[in-house]
Design an enzyme around this catalytic site. Sequence first.
Site, PDB file in Angstrom:
ATOM      1  CG  ASP A 120      -1.945   1.079   1.228  1.00  0.00           C
ATOM      2  OD1 ASP A 120      -2.140   1.722   0.173  1.00  0.00           O
ATOM      3  OD2 ASP A 120      -2.541   1.324   2.287  1.00  0.00           O
ATOM      4  CG  PHE A 121       4.878   1.072  -1.391  1.00  0.00           C
ATOM      5  CD1 PHE A 121       4.635   0.428  -0.195  1.00  0.00           C
ATOM      6  CD2 PHE A 121       6.034   0.773  -2.064  1.00  0.00           C
ATOM      7  CE1 PHE A 121       5.524  -0.495   0.326  1.00  0.00           C
ATOM      8  CE2 PHE A 121       6.947  -0.144  -1.556  1.00  0.00           C
ATOM      9  CZ  PHE A 121       6.690  -0.778  -0.363  1.00  0.00           C
ATOM     10  CD  GLU A 122      -1.973   5.553   0.368  1.00  0.00           C
ATOM     11  OE1 GLU A 122      -2.098   6.693   0.854  1.00  0.00           O
ATOM     12  OE2 GLU A 122      -2.787   4.642   0.579  1.00  0.00           O
ATOM     13  N   GLY A 123       2.041   8.334  -1.472  1.00  0.00           N
ATOM     14  CA  GLY A 123       2.897   9.518  -1.385  1.00  0.00           C
ATOM     15  C   GLY A 123       4.014   9.493  -2.406  1.00  0.00           C
ATOM     16  CB  SER A 138       6.360   4.866  -1.751  1.00  0.00           C
ATOM     17  OG  SER A 138       6.145   5.134  -0.389  1.00  0.00           O
TER      18      SER A 138
END
Length: 126
Positions: free
Chosen positions: A42-45, A47
């Site tokens: 759940d990589f966000e921003g 990443s």
Amino acid sequence: MLISIGCQNGQVQLTTAAARDKFVESVSAIIDRYGLDGLDIDFEGHSLYLNPGDTNLANPTTPVIVNLISALKTLKSRYGAKFALTMAPETFFVQLGYQFYGPGPNGTADSRSASYLPVIHAMRDG
């Protein structure tokens, strides 16, 4: 039961082979200790992103993408076919690929545009 890594405030960047190896080591230790069945990415921003010139979805060259794919393939190989791998990308990291892939041809788009697509593509048969 899965371990979920990332989310809004959980930025992860595997910028080097050493970071990739540490990620695999630490995730494996948690999976082994608790007998988990898989991993949710759940990589966000910030990443994931694509470097300028990284335009081939099937053969990415940006280290954070290449190292994540390598780490996920290592984990899938280690735990076998029954190991569940799920992803929860923000729409921006996928859907925007219809318009822009990474910085785009003129370099003005956000470098995170569609940056999940090479990861999804690489893992589709995994």
